[in-house]
Design an enzyme around this catalytic site. Structure first.
Site, PDB file in Angstrom:
ATOM      1  N   GLU A  56       0.885  -1.156  -0.040  1.00  0.00           N
ATOM      2  CA  GLU A  56      -0.065  -0.158  -0.089  1.00  0.00           C
ATOM      3  C   GLU A  56       0.801   1.346   0.095  1.00  0.00           C
ATOM      4  OE1 GLU A  56      -3.342   0.443   0.065  1.00  0.00           O
ATOM      5  OE2 GLU A  56      -3.569  -1.843  -0.437  1.00  0.00           O
ATOM      6  N   ASP A  74      -7.831   7.897  -7.742  1.00  0.00           N
ATOM      7  CA  ASP A  74      -8.531   6.507  -8.133  1.00  0.00           C
ATOM      8  C   ASP A  74     -10.294   6.681  -7.933  1.00  0.00           C
ATOM      9  OD1 ASP A  74      -8.922   6.735  -5.354  1.00  0.00           O
ATOM     10  OD2 ASP A  74      -8.136   4.751  -5.094  1.00  0.00           O
ATOM     11  N   THR A  79      -7.434   9.328   0.341  1.00  0.00           N
ATOM     12  CA  THR A  79      -7.137   7.963   0.711  1.00  0.00           C
ATOM     13  C   THR A  79      -5.917   8.253   1.953  1.00  0.00           C
ATOM     14  OG1 THR A  79      -7.265   6.613  -1.370  1.00  0.00           O
ATOM     15  CG2 THR A  79      -5.818   5.954   0.503  1.00  0.00           C
TER      16      THR A  79
END
Length: 271
Positions: A56, A74, A79
């Site tokens: 990640e 995305d 995020t």
């Protein structure tokens, strides 16, 4: 991280290990991994966090990422945090709500109305231009770090480990489940963890149903790779091909150290 990865979050923990597959386990099934320890052993959990972080965040130092916050383009908005909580997929909202319940005067509480509005979208409305800086400030608070840990466990880690143990899988299998839930969530679409596991069950039986653990995990990883390739953002499958599959090929079903793997071509080692 798919848009659907946070679908039915409140439902996951209560329902994941229930259902016809688990209920139909045979009386002579192999004992589940809980008797010999599992991914929830603190040392194994630390390994799991490091391996996921390598995929990640290209790092083993997962605790550095409480403060991480960016829009990676995305379609899921911001995020952030140790497991990639997203403003567009609901789990970031759940996290900030939990933090605010525990500490009402926190620096992120003022964004709750905006987080509710942008849920399900990639919008930054009501968040910019100060949200990232305030997230980084909040991440210095041990209470916010604890909230991130607790939401990671509630939504992802605990359900994955419970399902893995119910399927008779050892530490590696439980980790494969965890990594899949982190990326794909457990919604109802064809690339969710639930669907990946269903595809695997169509090809091989888990140990809880008398099957061979290695055969089943190969089937699960095959199904996982298929799911990843359905989305361009996940088309690099090295977190499976040169990490989990390597551990499996080496017969390391317990994720014993030393561990060596690659993600996106970068080498990592634990132990």
């Amino acid at each position: 991280m798919r848009t659907s990865r946070r679908t039915l979050l409140a439902f996951i923990g209560a329902s994941l290990v229930a259902g016809p597959v688990i209920a139909s386990q045979t009386a002579g099934a192999a004992p589940v991994a809980a008797e010999a320890g599992g991914l929830d052993d603190p040392a194994k959990k630390e390994i799991a966090m490091q391996i996921v972080c390598s995929a990640e965040n290209s790092s083993l130092d997962w605790k550095e990422h409480y403060r991480y916050c960016e829009d990676i383009g995305d379609g899921r908005g911001y995020t952030a945090g140790i497991i990639g909580f997203c403003s567009g997929t609901g789990d970031m909202l759940d996290l900030v709500e939990l933090y605010t319940e525990r500490k009402p005067d926190n620096v992120l509480a003022k964004y709750l109305p905006a987080l509710r509005e942008v849920d399900g979208t990639d919008s930054h409305d009501g968040l910019d231009p100060t949200y990232q800086g305030d997230w980084e400030e909040a991440a210095q608070d041990p209470e916010f770090q604890r909230a991130q840990n607790d939401e990671r466990d509630r939504v992802y880690f605990n359900p994955a480990v419970a399902q893995g143990k119910a399927d008779g899988l050892g530490v590696l299998g439980q980790f494969a489940y965890y990594d899949a839930i982190v990326m794909h969530g457990d919604g109802g679409d064809s690339t969710s963890f639930r669907s990946i596991r269903g595809r695997a069950l169509g090809e091989a039986k888990p140990p809880s149903q008398g099957g061979d653990e290695t055969d089943y995990l190969n089937a699960f990883l095959d199904a996982r790779v298929w799911a990843m390739k359905q989305e361009e953002a996940h088309s690099d499958t090295s977190r499976v091909d040169t990490a989990q599959r390597v551990f499996l090929q080496n017969g390391n079903l317990n994720l014993d150290t030393p561990l060596e793997w690659k993600v996106y071509g970068d080498p990592y080692r634990i132990g």
